[in-house]
Write a protein that holds these residues in place. Structure first.
Motif, mmCIF file in Angstrom:
data_model
loop_
_atom_site.group_PDB
_atom_site.id
_atom_site.type_symbol
_atom_site.label_atom_id
_atom_site.label_comp_id
_atom_site.label_asym_id
_atom_site.label_seq_id
_atom_site.Cartn_x
_atom_site.Cartn_y
_atom_site.Cartn_z
ATOM 1 N N ILE A 193 2.519 -2.054 1.719
ATOM 2 C CA ILE A 193 1.446 -1.999 0.728
ATOM 3 C C ILE A 193 1.999 -1.617 -0.635
ATOM 4 O O ILE A 193 1.700 -2.257 -1.641
ATOM 5 C CB ILE A 193 0.339 -1.023 1.178
ATOM 6 C CG1 ILE A 193 -0.380 -1.587 2.414
ATOM 7 C CG2 ILE A 193 -0.657 -0.749 0.044
ATOM 8 C CD1 ILE A 193 -1.405 -0.664 3.033
ATOM 9 N N VAL A 210 -5.239 0.670 -4.104
ATOM 10 C CA VAL A 210 -5.074 1.195 -2.761
ATOM 11 C C VAL A 210 -6.236 2.145 -2.501
ATOM 12 O O VAL A 210 -6.475 3.078 -3.274
ATOM 13 C CB VAL A 210 -3.718 1.918 -2.587
ATOM 14 C CG1 VAL A 210 -3.616 2.552 -1.213
ATOM 15 C CG2 VAL A 210 -2.564 0.949 -2.819
ATOM 16 N N VAL A 230 1.470 6.304 -4.192
ATOM 17 C CA VAL A 230 0.684 5.133 -4.583
ATOM 18 C C VAL A 230 0.677 4.997 -6.103
ATOM 19 O O VAL A 230 0.894 3.917 -6.651
ATOM 20 C CB VAL A 230 -0.754 5.218 -4.019
ATOM 21 C CG1 VAL A 230 -1.632 4.107 -4.579
ATOM 22 C CG2 VAL A 230 -0.735 5.175 -2.495
ATOM 23 N N LYS A 283 0.010 1.465 -8.678
ATOM 24 C CA LYS A 283 -1.270 1.006 -8.127
ATOM 25 C C LYS A 283 -2.389 1.969 -8.518
ATOM 26 O O LYS A 283 -2.168 3.154 -8.676
ATOM 27 C CB LYS A 283 -1.211 0.936 -6.600
ATOM 28 C CG LYS A 283 0.079 0.352 -6.057
ATOM 29 C CD LYS A 283 -0.083 -1.064 -5.660
ATOM 30 C CE LYS A 283 1.186 -1.623 -5.058
ATOM 31 N NZ LYS A 283 1.640 -2.800 -5.716
#
Length: 97
Positions: free
Chosen positions: A62, A71, A87, A92
């Motif tokens: 991811i 996310v 993340v 993201k």
């Protein structure tokens, strides 16, 4: 211009049942692209709950996917500050539910 926002879902522990995207979100350009499977969200449950999403076993699938813009962290994953930082460091957007 049709802009799609691709989502990666990371869910764990309590509250995982609430990790659902509504059809309205999908109609508004959001697409659930990848779902991280784990003990809290096994593959069989993820396949049923999120048909069409790619099931992945590692967080890197991811975080390293340049097509994922957002996310979503659900359940206990939303309280993991290290995960939130990873993340964010991957460039993201993060949404905690």
């Amino acid at each position: 211009m049709n802009t799609s926002i691709n989502i990666g879902l990371i869910a764990s522990g309590a509250g995982i049942q609430e990790a659902t995207l509504s059809s309205v979100s999908i109609q508004n350009g959001y697409q659930l692209k990848k779902v991280l499977i784990n003990e809290a969200l096994p593959a069989r449950m993820a396949e049923t709950k999120y048909p069409g999403a790619e099931l992945v076993e590692g967080l890197h699938a991811i975080l390293q996917d340049d097509s994922i813009n957002l996310v979503v962290l659900a359940g206990n994953a939303g309280s993991d500050l290290n995960l939130i930082k990873q993340v964010s460091d991957a460039g993201k957007y993060v949404r905690i539910i």
